[in-house]
Design a protein around this motif. Structure first.
Motif, mmCIF file in Angstrom:
data_model
loop_
_atom_site.group_PDB
_atom_site.id
_atom_site.type_symbol
_atom_site.label_atom_id
_atom_site.label_comp_id
_atom_site.label_asym_id
_atom_site.label_seq_id
_atom_site.Cartn_x
_atom_site.Cartn_y
_atom_site.Cartn_z
ATOM 1 N N ARG A 1 8.354 2.200 -0.531
ATOM 2 C CA ARG A 1 9.587 2.159 0.273
ATOM 3 C C ARG A 1 10.640 3.100 -0.307
ATOM 4 N NH1 ARG A 1 8.477 -4.038 0.686
ATOM 5 N NH2 ARG A 1 7.404 -4.087 2.697
ATOM 6 N N SER A 2 10.723 3.158 -1.624
ATOM 7 C CA SER A 2 11.669 4.062 -2.267
ATOM 8 C C SER A 2 11.313 5.511 -1.967
ATOM 9 C CB SER A 2 11.683 3.818 -3.781
ATOM 10 O OG SER A 2 12.518 4.754 -4.431
ATOM 11 N N TYR A 3 10.046 5.856 -2.096
ATOM 12 C CA TYR A 3 9.613 7.239 -1.840
ATOM 13 C C TYR A 3 9.663 7.594 -0.359
ATOM 14 C CZ TYR A 3 7.997 8.037 -6.640
ATOM 15 O OH TYR A 3 7.931 8.226 -8.003
ATOM 16 N N ALA A 4 9.431 6.628 0.520
ATOM 17 C CA ALA A 4 9.525 6.901 1.956
ATOM 18 C C ALA A 4 10.969 7.244 2.323
ATOM 19 C CB ALA A 4 9.029 5.707 2.763
ATOM 20 N N ALA B 1 0.446 3.691 3.228
ATOM 21 C CA ALA B 1 0.206 2.968 1.976
ATOM 22 C C ALA B 1 0.868 1.590 2.024
ATOM 23 C CB ALA B 1 0.715 3.775 0.787
ATOM 24 N N ILE B 2 2.066 1.531 2.589
ATOM 25 C CA ILE B 2 2.775 0.251 2.722
ATOM 26 C C ILE B 2 1.912 -0.751 3.481
ATOM 27 C CG2 ILE B 2 4.696 -0.861 3.956
ATOM 28 C CD1 ILE B 2 6.429 1.577 3.069
ATOM 29 N N LYS B 3 1.293 -0.319 4.564
ATOM 30 C CA LYS B 3 0.441 -1.217 5.361
ATOM 31 C C LYS B 3 -0.712 -1.760 4.530
ATOM 32 C CE LYS B 3 1.459 1.260 9.643
ATOM 33 N NZ LYS B 3 0.914 2.158 10.670
ATOM 34 N N LYS B 4 -1.346 -0.893 3.752
ATOM 35 C CA LYS B 4 -2.486 -1.323 2.922
ATOM 36 C C LYS B 4 -2.040 -2.298 1.840
ATOM 37 C CE LYS B 4 -5.447 1.327 5.032
ATOM 38 N NZ LYS B 4 -6.512 0.799 5.867
ATOM 39 N N PHE B 5 -0.917 -2.004 1.186
ATOM 40 C CA PHE B 5 -0.426 -2.904 0.133
ATOM 41 C C PHE B 5 0.006 -4.253 0.717
ATOM 42 C CE2 PHE B 5 0.480 1.195 -2.199
ATOM 43 C CZ PHE B 5 -0.590 1.058 -3.077
ATOM 44 N N GLU B 6 0.576 -4.249 1.914
ATOM 45 C CA GLU B 6 0.939 -5.515 2.563
ATOM 46 C C GLU B 6 -0.317 -6.325 2.886
ATOM 47 O OE1 GLU B 6 5.141 -4.429 4.800
ATOM 48 O OE2 GLU B 6 3.272 -4.099 5.897
#
Length: 120
Positions: A99-102, A69-74
């Motif tokens: 990032r918090s949940y990861a 998900a981080i990659k998509k949001f970036e």
């Protein structure tokens, strides 16, 4: 979700941006951002691609795949930055949450709603 189900989606650039509980005991509902009409816009392709990436990121977020998900949001945030000339708040907010949940995963009963005490 009620408005989203009635809007002519092919005429607008729309993306999901959050999950909220509107009434105590109710199931979470998607919140959508109508970003504008699909029109002759020099940045239309970037906006549409960014909205698509953001939607993919939201699906991954709900599936608890926070790294992907981080990659998509970036990627989506970069496209919105190019299209609008400023940082994209929803993308940056979801990056912070992922990032918090990861780092500290939500409980198994998590339903997508932000449940951290600190501000997101």
């Amino acid at each position: 979700e009620a408005t989203y189900s009635r809007i002519q989606r092919e005429s607008f650039i729309i993306r999901p941006v959050d999950f909220l509980v509107l009434c105590v005991g109710a199931r979470p509902e998607h919140v959508y951002n109508v970003m504008g009409r699909r029109s002759k816009d020099p940045h239309l392709a970037k906006k549409c691609q960014g909205a698509s990436l953001h939607a993919e990121g939201m699906e991954l977020y709900l599936a608890r795949d926070f790294q992907e998900a981080i990659k998509k949001f970036e990627q989506g945030g970069d496209l919105f930055q190019e299209a609008f000339g400023q940082p994209d708040y929803p993308s940056n907010l979801m990056l912070k949450r992922c990032r918090s949940y990861a780092e500290n995963p939500p409980p198994p009963t998590w339903d997508g709603v932000w449940d951290r005490a600190e501000k997101s």
